[in-house]
Design a protein around this motif. Structure first.
Motif, short mmCIF file in Angstrom:
data_model
loop_
_atom_site.label_atom_id
_atom_site.label_comp_id
_atom_site.label_asym_id
_atom_site.label_seq_id
_atom_site.Cartn_x
_atom_site.Cartn_y
_atom_site.Cartn_z
N TYR A 188 -20.92 35.86 -33.32
CA TYR A 188 -22.40 36.34 -32.51
C TYR A 188 -21.88 36.66 -31.21
CZ TYR A 188 -25.09 33.44 -36.03
OH TYR A 188 -25.28 33.56 -36.85
N MET A 189 -22.85 37.39 -30.54
CA MET A 189 -22.90 37.70 -29.62
C MET A 189 -22.73 36.67 -28.03
SD MET A 189 -23.44 40.77 -30.19
CE MET A 189 -23.62 42.00 -28.65
N VAL A 190 -22.01 36.41 -27.05
CA VAL A 190 -21.71 36.04 -26.16
C VAL A 190 -23.14 35.04 -25.37
CG1 VAL A 190 -20.39 35.53 -24.58
CG2 VAL A 190 -19.09 36.95 -25.37
N GLU A 191 -24.05 35.57 -25.16
CA GLU A 191 -24.68 35.67 -25.15
C GLU A 191 -25.99 34.74 -25.65
OE1 GLU A 191 -25.74 40.02 -25.97
OE2 GLU A 191 -23.89 38.68 -24.38
N ASP A 192 -25.50 35.21 -26.86
CA ASP A 192 -26.16 34.39 -27.67
C ASP A 192 -25.58 33.33 -28.12
OD1 ASP A 192 -27.91 36.28 -28.58
OD2 ASP A 192 -27.00 37.11 -30.27
N SER A 193 -24.44 32.74 -28.30
CA SER A 193 -23.74 31.64 -28.45
C SER A 193 -23.64 30.46 -27.13
CB SER A 193 -22.06 31.91 -28.31
OG SER A 193 -22.26 32.95 -29.76
N ARG A 194 -23.56 31.19 -25.42
CA ARG A 194 -24.15 30.63 -24.59
C ARG A 194 -25.83 29.76 -24.68
NH1 ARG A 194 -21.43 34.00 -19.93
NH2 ARG A 194 -19.12 34.23 -20.81
N GLU B 89 -35.60 23.29 -42.21
CA GLU B 89 -36.76 24.07 -42.92
C GLU B 89 -36.73 24.88 -44.84
OE1 GLU B 89 -38.27 26.89 -41.22
OE2 GLU B 89 -38.63 26.35 -39.56
N GLY B 90 -34.94 24.16 -44.50
CA GLY B 90 -34.41 24.39 -46.63
C GLY B 90 -33.20 25.90 -46.76
N ARG B 91 -33.90 26.20 -45.51
CA ARG B 91 -32.81 27.49 -45.11
C ARG B 91 -33.83 28.42 -43.62
NH1 ARG B 91 -33.48 32.19 -48.96
NH2 ARG B 91 -33.92 34.21 -48.10
N PHE B 92 -32.94 29.16 -43.04
CA PHE B 92 -32.82 29.96 -42.01
C PHE B 92 -32.45 31.38 -42.05
CE2 PHE B 92 -30.77 32.17 -38.72
CZ PHE B 92 -31.82 32.08 -37.96
N GLU B 93 -33.74 32.65 -42.14
CA GLU B 93 -33.37 34.29 -42.35
C GLU B 93 -32.96 34.87 -40.99
OE1 GLU B 93 -33.72 37.56 -45.52
OE2 GLU B 93 -34.26 35.84 -45.50
N GLU B 94 -32.77 35.75 -40.95
CA GLU B 94 -33.22 36.96 -39.70
C GLU B 94 -32.18 38.10 -40.01
OE1 GLU B 94 -32.17 35.49 -35.62
OE2 GLU B 94 -30.40 35.91 -35.57
N GLU B 95 -32.66 39.28 -38.65
CA GLU B 95 -32.00 40.02 -38.95
C GLU B 95 -31.91 40.50 -37.38
OE1 GLU B 95 -33.14 44.02 -40.18
OE2 GLU B 95 -33.90 42.98 -42.20
N GLY B 96 -30.77 40.63 -37.29
CA GLY B 96 -29.76 41.11 -35.64
C GLY B 96 -28.49 41.25 -35.80
N TRP B 97 -28.05 42.21 -34.80
CA TRP B 97 -27.18 42.00 -34.83
C TRP B 97 -26.00 41.02 -34.55
CZ3 TRP B 97 -26.63 47.22 -34.10
CH2 TRP B 97 -26.98 47.74 -33.60
N ARG B 98 -23.99 41.63 -34.83
CA ARG B 98 -23.28 40.24 -35.35
C ARG B 98 -22.02 41.31 -34.44
NH1 ARG B 98 -27.02 37.66 -35.38
NH2 ARG B 98 -28.11 36.16 -37.47
N LEU B 99 -21.18 40.21 -34.60
CA LEU B 99 -19.70 40.87 -33.81
C LEU B 99 -18.41 41.22 -35.30
CD1 LEU B 99 -19.47 39.11 -30.46
CD2 LEU B 99 -20.36 42.19 -30.71
N ARG B 100 -18.02 42.29 -35.04
CA ARG B 100 -16.76 42.21 -36.12
C ARG B 100 -15.33 41.92 -35.76
NH1 ARG B 100 -19.41 47.17 -37.78
NH2 ARG B 100 -20.03 46.79 -40.43
#
Length: 491
Positions: free
Chosen positions: A178-184, A198-209
């Motif tokens: 995750y982006m540093v600002e998201d983790s913080r 809720e039994g499930r979490f789903e989203e679209e967003g930026w991730r890091l390699r």
């Protein structure tokens, strides 16, 4: 007799064996399990129920000895039916204390494990197939997290998408993706909490390699529980959607551009119509004043003449804008008839003599003098006028050649100037809307004349092209379907 009643009530296969190992009693379930007729097991040695060629199996005599010493033993062992087929069983051997006048006896309780083993094998095969599927899913990062969010497994798709090997990432917290600002801000913890509640979490967003580059991902997190319902971790599936998102953004940008062009064309159409009416009235008034030039002061007459020329130029611009909107909306109409292109060329050149003189151009007409084609004479005349206007603008003070020829069934009309020419990069673009080969600062105009010319020619089934001539200058070539020369039609 009392013991027989007891074993008959048991749902598992039960046999009673005496001290030498001979079957004394058996119940109906044992008869069915081993495949012997009712009560025919009695008197048989117990070893007939066990294969004698399995070196890995403990001899039944050894099991009876252990039961005598310990009271009871339990094991999994292969047994044998009357037809010699083998089957896996759970066997419990319990010793019966010696009675008065009777030696030790043993009760053997057998449960067939064949179906249980088959189900276990099937589950194992399914687990193997599923594990193979997950490990080889290259387009999806599929892995497990423990209950605290640390990576517990890693497939090939995860390594390909995220860049980490299993050795590098297993045991690391999934916040590394995750982006540093998201983790913080606690995003990772909130995702796990949502998955649990809720039994499930789903989203679209930026991730890091691993290399720090970003990719647009679809992420699904779900809690994992064991057979007792105890939470044991999370499954996490990530898909790289970077290319799809880029394509969607391109489509959105194209849609917006097309809508902007539609609105622009609509505005041009409305504005041109609205401007045309007052302009016609202005031209009529200026024409009336120009007719009275003899009675006016020279300075006033000059201003009126200049105003008429500007009004005419404005009228031509409005006509061009109307043509552009008609072309964009597919409403360009043609009044086709048989036309002598030679007469049409001479007529247009004569009409533009004043403009040519103002630009100090000498126009020379050559080639076929009589060539018939089916076309709209007003529109083809407009095409030639636009080409000549361009030559007068960009090649002022030089000769301009207009040639009319024939190549098979095609009429070829060329306008050749001796101006500065056009860069190779611009040659293919000068026929597009609002494209110009020179700076607007030096040469005013909207870059629509050649576009309108090309569309008119295309509507006639013809083609246009431009190229630079040797020694400087530009040649624009128009090709139109031809009917015949007048000589061919002479009886």
């Amino acid at each position: 007799m009392t013991l027989q009643l007891v074993i008959d009530a048991v749902s598992d296969a039960v046999v009673v064996v005496d001290s030498p190992g001979t079957i004394e009693m058996s119940n109906a379930c044992a008869a069915r399990l081993y495949g012997y007729p009712d009560r025919q097991l009695q008197g048989k040695p117990i070893r007939v129920l066990f294969p004698d060629d399995d070196p890995a199996a403990r001899p039944i005599a050894s099991l009876l000895g252990d039961a005598r010493d310990r009271g009871c033993v339990e094991t999994q062992i292969w047994q044998r039916r009357a037809d010699a087929t083998r089957f896996l069983t759970n066997l419990v051997v319990r010793s019966i204390p010696e009675g008065e006048g009777r030696g030790a006896r043993y009760v053997l309780v057998t449960r067939d494990l064949t179906e249980q083993r088959r189900a276990s094998d099937e589950r194992s095969q399914e687990d193997t197939r599923f594990r193979t599927l997950v490990e080889n899913a290259r387009d999806y990062a599929i892995f497990m997290l423990d209950t605290t969010g640390h990576v517990a497994s890693w497939n090939e798709g995860a390594q390909r998408i995220k860049g980490y090997s299993a050795r590098e990432i297993i045991g690391q917290h999934f916040s590394k993706f995750y982006m540093v600002e998201d983790s913080r801000t606690g995003k990772c913890e909130r995702e796990l909490e949502t998955a649990m509640s809720e039994g499930r979490f789903e989203e679209e967003g930026w991730r890091l390699r691993k290399d720090g580059t970003r990719f647009w991902a679809n992420v699904v997190i779900a809690p994992l529980r064991d057979d007792r319902g105890v939470h044991i971790g999370f499954s996490k599936i990530t898909r790289d959607l970077t290319e799809r998102r880029a394509a969607e953004l391109d489509r959105l940008s194209l849609t917006r551009t097309q809508e902007a062009l539609r609105l622009r064309d609509e505005f041009l159409s409305v504005a041109s119509h609205e401007l045309r009416t007052p302009l016609v009235a202005l031209q009529l008034q200026l024409e009336s004043l120009d007719m009275q030039a003899a009675t006016l002061q020279p300075k006033q007459a000059s201003k009126i003449s200049r105003a008429r020329r500007n009004a005419t130029r404005l009228a031509d611009l409005i006509t061009t804008l109307l043509d552009v909107s008609r072309i964009a909306e597919g409403r360009l109409t043609l009044n086709m008839r048989e036309v002598d292109l030679g007469d049409l060329v001479r007529e247009v050149v004569d009409r533009l003599q004043e403009s040519a003189a103002a630009a100090k151009n000498i126009v020379v007409v050559s080639g076929e003098s009589m060539l018939l084609a089916v076309c709209d004479p007003l529109r083809i005349g407009q095409v030639l006028s636009n080409l000549l206007a361009n030559a007068f603008k960009y090649a002022a003070g030089t000769p301009v050649d207009v040639r009319l020829g024939r190549a098979g069934d095609v009429a070829v009309m060329t306008v050749e100037d001796r101006g500065p020419g056009i860069s190779e990069a611009q040659l293919e673009r000068i026929f597009d809307r609002f494209e110009r080969a020179a700076s607007m600062r030096n040469y005013p105009g909207m870059g629509l004349g050649l576009y309108v010319a090309r569309e008119i020619v295309v509507a006639h089934g013809g083609s246009t092209r431009a190229h630079n001539r040797e020694g400087g200058g530009t040649t624009v070539e128009i090709r139109l379907p031809v009917v015949s020369t007048l000589k061919e039609r002479t009886p």
